[in-house]
Design an enzyme around this catalytic site. Sequence first.
Site: not given
Length: 301
Positions: A123-124, A163, A249, A279
């Site tokens: 992710d980030w 999202w 995901d 995810h």
Amino acid sequence: MKILRTPDARFTNLPDFPFTPHYCEIQDVDGTALRIHYLDEGPPSARPVLLMHGEPSWSFLYRKIVASLAARGHRAVAPDLVGFGRSDKLAEQSDYTFERHVRWMSDWLAATRLTDITLFCQDWGGLIGLRLVAAFPEKFARVVVANTGLPTGEGFSAAFQQWLEFSQSIPVLPVGQIVSMGCKRGLSDAEQAAYDAPFPDESFKAGARRFPSLVPITPEHGSVAENKAAWRVLEKFNKPFLTAFSDSDPITKGGEMIFQNRVPGTKGQKHVMIADAGHFLQEDKPNEIADLINSFIATTK
């Protein structure tokens, strides 16, 4: 900048989280002092495995992976990004930018003096972590990317759009529920509470609120040029580079091929698809991920 600091009492008796906190203080360019928290387990002299989380989680996401890697003799280091976990939080969304996040974690990386790093990022954690790789390629020995990307303003998926709209409109951001919904297995009430722990109220969630809107999905977004410059470095990165995306995901589905097509270090690697994982694959398959990292280190120079 107005700084918020989550009380330590919020982090007592978290499940499977017996770790001693470590802190590093850095300074923003405006002179504001920021305290960054990180886990640091295993032999201090061992080569570090850097585990970087994303939105809206924190180093609690890596608790089982940290324990497993440390037990095998690795040094497992898992920082909390500014705005998350036990790290300081900024009260205003406008104080968070992509470039500030990169600068903060660059300063943290310099302060901790980590070298010969194996990076695992999701992710980030990937958006920021890959910028660190591009800025300091000499510090990284190998990279594992999972459910992440490094976008340059060229579009987004329908799942990400949903999202983005949800995160910007819901009155109370249900962090623990969001993480649970992003897993194939349901998190326990205690686990969901652990993800809520860093945020005593909505004022502490400015960073979590801000992150989705910072993803550079259009040419007009900030950091498009900086990410393109980072890709130019990654397109010459010959060190071992492994993709380990999950099979369930919708946000990052297919993203592994971008790396496999563009990063030379991916050639000849045994890329994997983590089965039956959402995810937040660290919650769904922590043992498999720890095994993967351990094997990757053992079989690559």
